[in-house]
Design an enzyme around this catalytic site. Structure first.
Site, PDB file in Angstrom:
ATOM      1  N   CYS A   1     -16.745 -16.081  68.503  1.00 49.23           N
ATOM      2  CA  CYS A   1     -18.172 -16.261  68.219  1.00 49.23           C
ATOM      3  C   CYS A   1     -18.471 -17.026  66.506  1.00 49.23           C
ATOM      4  CB  CYS A   1     -18.592 -14.690  68.063  1.00 49.23           C
ATOM      5  SG  CYS A   1     -18.636 -13.767  69.636  1.00 49.23           S
TER       6      CYS A   1
ATOM      7  N   ARG B   1     -13.696 -22.453  66.984  1.00 45.77           N
ATOM      8  CA  ARG B   1     -13.433 -21.272  67.267  1.00 45.77           C
ATOM      9  C   ARG B   1     -13.228 -20.600  68.547  1.00 45.77           C
ATOM     10  NH1 ARG B   1     -14.957 -18.734  62.213  1.00 45.77           N
ATOM     11  NH2 ARG B   1     -15.471 -16.965  63.140  1.00 45.77           N
TER      12      ARG B   1
ATOM     13  N   TRP C   1     -18.121 -15.871  72.419  1.00 47.14           N
ATOM     14  CA  TRP C   1     -16.998 -15.787  73.186  1.00 47.14           C
ATOM     15  C   TRP C   1     -16.961 -14.113  73.674  1.00 47.14           C
ATOM     16  CZ3 TRP C   1     -12.570 -12.816  73.303  1.00 47.14           C
ATOM     17  CH2 TRP C   1     -11.312 -13.348  73.852  1.00 47.14           C
TER      18      TRP C   1
ATOM     19  N   ASN D   1     -21.457 -11.509  65.693  1.00 43.90           N
ATOM     20  CA  ASN D   1     -20.020 -11.832  65.711  1.00 43.90           C
ATOM     21  C   ASN D   1     -19.282 -10.305  65.553  1.00 43.90           C
ATOM     22  OD1 ASN D   1     -17.310 -12.671  65.682  1.00 43.90           O
ATOM     23  ND2 ASN D   1     -17.600 -13.897  64.017  1.00 43.90           N
ATOM     24  N   GLY D   2     -18.542  -9.764  66.737  1.00 38.94           N
ATOM     25  CA  GLY D   2     -17.774  -8.474  66.344  1.00 38.94           C
ATOM     26  C   GLY D   2     -18.030  -7.695  67.343  1.00 38.94           C
TER      27      GLY D   2
ATOM     28  N   GLU E   1       7.788 -21.776  70.280  1.00 39.37           N
ATOM     29  CA  GLU E   1       6.455 -22.543  69.598  1.00 39.37           C
ATOM     30  C   GLU E   1       6.069 -23.724  70.559  1.00 39.37           C
ATOM     31  OE1 GLU E   1       3.902 -21.774  68.059  1.00 39.37           O
ATOM     32  OE2 GLU E   1       3.210 -23.568  67.371  1.00 39.37           O
TER      33      GLU E   1
ATOM     34  N   LYS F   1       2.517 -24.415  72.639  1.00 37.42           N
ATOM     35  CA  LYS F   1       1.720 -25.302  72.594  1.00 37.42           C
ATOM     36  C   LYS F   1       1.522 -25.870  73.982  1.00 37.42           C
ATOM     37  CE  LYS F   1       0.968 -24.851  69.393  1.00 37.42           C
ATOM     38  NZ  LYS F   1       0.195 -24.116  68.537  1.00 37.42           N
TER      39      LYS F   1
ATOM     40  N   GLU G   1      -0.921 -23.678  75.933  1.00 39.47           N
ATOM     41  CA  GLU G   1      -2.407 -23.632  75.246  1.00 39.47           C
ATOM     42  C   GLU G   1      -3.333 -24.637  75.961  1.00 39.47           C
ATOM     43  OE1 GLU G   1      -2.445 -21.351  70.930  1.00 39.47           O
ATOM     44  OE2 GLU G   1      -1.253 -23.281  71.158  1.00 39.47           O
TER      45      GLU G   1
ATOM     46  N   HIS H   1      21.070 -15.929  82.008  1.00 34.20           N
ATOM     47  CA  HIS H   1      20.723 -14.187  82.332  1.00 34.20           C
ATOM     48  C   HIS H   1      19.353 -14.282  83.127  1.00 34.20           C
ATOM     49  CE1 HIS H   1      23.995 -13.273  80.008  1.00 34.20           C
ATOM     50  NE2 HIS H   1      23.763 -14.232  79.004  1.00 34.20           N
TER      51      HIS H   1
ATOM     52  N   LYS I   1      -9.827 -19.870  68.134  1.00 31.15           N
ATOM     53  CA  LYS I   1      -8.992 -20.357  67.103  1.00 31.15           C
ATOM     54  C   LYS I   1      -8.809 -18.985  66.245  1.00 31.15           C
ATOM     55  CE  LYS I   1      -7.161 -23.084  64.248  1.00 31.15           C
ATOM     56  NZ  LYS I   1      -5.901 -23.480  64.437  1.00 31.15           N
TER      57      LYS I   1
HETATM   58  C1  G6P Z   1      -5.348 -17.511  68.138  1.00 25.54           C
HETATM   59  C2  G6P Z   1      -5.029 -18.973  67.720  1.00 25.54           C
HETATM   60  C3  G6P Z   1      -3.644 -19.541  67.468  1.00 25.54           C
HETATM   61  C4  G6P Z   1      -3.127 -18.883  66.247  1.00 25.54           C
HETATM   62  C5  G6P Z   1      -3.376 -17.166  66.092  1.00 25.54           C
HETATM   63  C6  G6P Z   1      -3.052 -16.361  64.944  1.00 25.54           C
HETATM   64  O1  G6P Z   1      -4.620 -17.056  69.139  1.00 25.54           O
HETATM   65  O2  G6P Z   1      -5.516 -19.612  69.038  1.00 25.54           O
HETATM   66  O3  G6P Z   1      -3.701 -20.808  67.503  1.00 25.54           O
HETATM   67  O4  G6P Z   1      -1.955 -18.988  65.984  1.00 25.54           O
HETATM   68  O5  G6P Z   1      -4.671 -16.908  66.668  1.00 25.54           O
HETATM   69  O6  G6P Z   1      -4.251 -17.176  64.055  1.00 25.54           O
HETATM   70  P1  G6P Z   1      -4.033 -16.812  62.325  1.00 25.54           P
HETATM   71  O7  G6P Z   1      -5.371 -17.595  62.043  1.00 25.54           O
HETATM   72  O8  G6P Z   1      -4.048 -15.447  61.966  1.00 25.54           O
HETATM   73  O9  G6P Z   1      -2.921 -17.844  62.002  1.00 25.54           O
END
Ligand code: G6P
Length: 615
Positions: free
Chosen positions: A2, A27, A73, A99-100, A488, A492, A495, A511, A610
């Site tokens: 949000c 976001r 969101w 937001n919240g 990671e 990526k 996502e 395994h 985000k």
């Molecule tokens: C969300 C984002 C990720 C990020 C994670 C932690 O899931 O989509 O890309 O790594 O939050 O975010 P932060 O702001 O705490 O690093």
């Protein structure tokens, strides 16, 4: 997650609000809306992209110079036009964006229903709008800014949960009210106009100064003035900061996506992470923000690194690096687990909460839990005005600049760089010699240029990504320092391309993972020329023997890989402990180009946010 933007000034509010919403898109959201005051309140809201809202406003224009807007969101109530914000009170004269999460909304709703209120949505937010409206009516007297603020205060005192809100009322056209607890909210100060926003990026170019509000702050905005008080009506000490970013920082420039722009920014963001932090004189790192004396640093017996998503993967790299350079036992825990786990920790344990945004709900909760137990808890954040940065006992800023692409890229490398500096600092006050320190520093200084070299291979990486766009799933495999990089790389890919991807330590292949290998399931091996190079080569052979295609990330000049892998992407030579800063770059580009090829919206992937500000 949000986003809020509010405006009170002398210009048309709708274009300013829509532009702000576009900047908050990153976001993560599923619906958007705005309300504008022009004698009476008008609202436009709909599910889907901001483009849908812009079209709606094009068809049904809305004018006025005071307004609030929101990207939603969904948490409570499905993704529908009715559930989109703004929401109204019973009278229809008060509008609210939020937001919240209002945790006790059910109880409040039942009470309001019993008093004859009617609700149009399934959201917790609408309940808060009704509650504020109810208090506004009950206060009686002349409709005024102070009465609206009083109503907001009274309602918020009944609420449990988190909120960042913006409120306006038809009867009080000269006032906007904002408040926060647990969700970020910034006051933007302009000339003859003021703003409220979840994130300063929404108001860059309009507001030169900002106040990052604190929990329990209540702000009243007029066109030419503002007042910040506490929830109890007391005086709130606040600080006016300069808005440091320019419009270039929050725009894509010549790049088609923020993600690509941010991948390409890494030589600079890495430079910024280490700038001024390497002391040639003492051949060590200097991290003054930790607020710890050399003796306190020497006394650290154990380190716990916590974070979510990409930040957690950076922490996993940090575990290897700190243990290698400093020999301090280090552990990583997902923040969402840490906050509820009762980890036995001795008194000389130091906890680091790692978060790009500094607002991730679980990471913040982990920080608070650690502090409750009396542990020194430090932050590694990018957003200097964030709650984690403010509440931690000290820390290190990443200085990576705004990261807008939902998939974290430059924040990962900056976090790893900061953790490496920490490893160097702790190592030098333990067992590392001056010459060790100098060598490590020289290697670190060379990293940005090496990243630049890798970025030059962008076109080739694109070709390779397109070649494998047929894949049904993908495996990412690596060992030691590059096991977290495999995680990671897989994250990526998931996502932004929605492709099934898994990251594992290469040796775990036998395994279970190997059962998934087939010509439709390529494997990406992160196999630089390090202490486990030959082990990785054997694992690649095992995959090839099962007809699995292999893409390898290797070190320039290591010819064995060419013989076993189908495609090899090379990185410049560097010490093992720095290799994640290089090996991750081709994986970011690989995921990016593959996702674009598949037609995915890389900057706004489905279902993701985000900054995850709810649990
Ligand atoms: C969300 C984002 C990720 C990020 C994670 C932690 O899931 O989509 O890309 O790594 O939050 O975010 P932060 O702001 O705490 O690093």
């Amino acid at each position: 997650m949000c986003g809020i933007i509010g405006y009170i000034g002398k210009s048309e509010a709708a274009p300013i609000l829509l532009e702000g919403l576009r900047r908050l898109e990153y976001r993560g959201y599923d619906s958007a809306g705005l309300a504008i005051l022009n004698g009476t309140l008008s609202v436009r809201k709909c599910k889907g992209r901001i483009a849908n809202l812009t079209d709606l406003i094009g068809r049904e224009p809305i004018h006025g110079d005071v307004g609030i807007s929101h990207t939603r969101w969904a948490t409570h109530g499905g993704v529908t036009d009715e559930n989109a914000h703004p929401h109204f009170d019973e009278s229809g004269k008060l509008a609210l964006v939020h937001n919240g999460v209002i945790e006790n909304y059910q109880t409040l709703k039942e009470q309001l229903l019993s008093e004859g209120h009617h609700f149009k949505s399934q959201t917790d937010t609408e309940v808060l709008a009704h509650l504020i409206g109810k208090h506004f009516e009950a206060l009686g007297g002349e409709a005024s800014g102070p009465r609206l603020v009083e109503a907001v205060r009274a309602a918020l005192k009944e609420v449990t949960g988190t909120y960042g809100i913006a409120v306006m009322h038809e009867a009080v056209p000269e006032t906007l009210v904002g408040a926060r607890r647990g969700s970020p909210l910034v006051l933007g100060i302009g000339k003859g106009e003021n703003f409220l926003a979840s994130d300063v990026s929404a108001i860059v170019g309009h507001a030169r100064e900002a106040v990052y509000l604190r929990d329990y702050d209540v702000v009243t905005l007029g066109r030419d003035d503002f007042e910040i008080t506490t929830l109890d009506g007391g005086v709130s000490g606040f600080k006016v900061s300069k808005v440091e970013f320019s419009e270039d920082d929050v725009n894509k420039g010549a790049f088609p996506h923020f993600m690509l722009k941010e991948i390409f920014e890494q030589p600079e963001s890495l430079q910024n992470a280490i700038r001024g932090r390497l002391s040639v004189e003492e051949s060590t790192a200097k991290l003054g923000g930790l607020n710890m004396t050399p003796q306190q640093l020497r006394d650290i017996e154990r380190i716990v690194l916590t974070g979510c998503g990409t930040a957690c993967h950076a922490a996993m790299v940090g575990e290897y690096v700190i243990e290698t350079l400093a020999h301090v036992p280090t552990e990583v825990e997902f923040a969402s687990e840490f906050r509820y786990r009762n980890m036995p920790m001795n008194k000389d344990t130091v906890v680091f909460a790692i978060s790009q945004s500094g607002e991730t709900a679980d990471t913040l909760a982990a920080l608070r839990e650690s502090q409750r137990k009396g542990h020194r808890t430090l932050g590694i954040c990018n957003n200097v005005a964030s709650t984690i940065a403010r509440e931690s006992d000290g820390g290190v800023y990443m200085h990576a600049g705004p990261e807008i692409g939902v998939a974290a890229t430059k924040s990962f490398t900056s976090q790893v760089a900061v953790l490496t500096l920490l490893g160097l600092l702790l190592g030098r006050i333990r067992h590392l010699s001056t010459s060790d320190g100098i060598r490590i520093m020289e290697e670190m200084k060379a990293i940005p240029e090496k990243v630049r070299e890798i970025l030059k291979q962008n076109d080739r990486i694109k070709e390779i990504a397109h070649k494998y766009a047929y894949a049904k799933a993908m495996m990412f495999l690596g060992r030691q320092f590059n096991y977290p990089v495999a995680m990671e790389g897989a994250l990526k890919m998931k996502e932004i391309s929605y492709l099934h991807a898994e990251g594992h330590p290469s040796a775990e292949l036998k395994h279970g993972v190997i059962a998934l290998i087939s010509p439709e399931v390529p494997s990406v091996f992160i196999a630089p020329d390090d202490s486990v190079y030959d082990k990785n080569i054997s694992n690649i052979e095992e995959v090839k023997a099962r007809k699995g295609p292999v893409i390898a990330i290797g070190t320039e000049g290591s010819s064995k890989l060419e013989k076993v892998a189908d495609d090899v992407i090379y990185i410049p030579r560097c010490p093992d402990y720095l290799s994640p800063l290089l090996t991750v770059i081709p994986l970011q580009l690989f995921a990016y180009h593959l996702a674009v090829k598949l037609g995915c919206d890389v900057d706004k992937p489905r279902n993701l946010a985000k900054s995850v500000t709810v649990e």
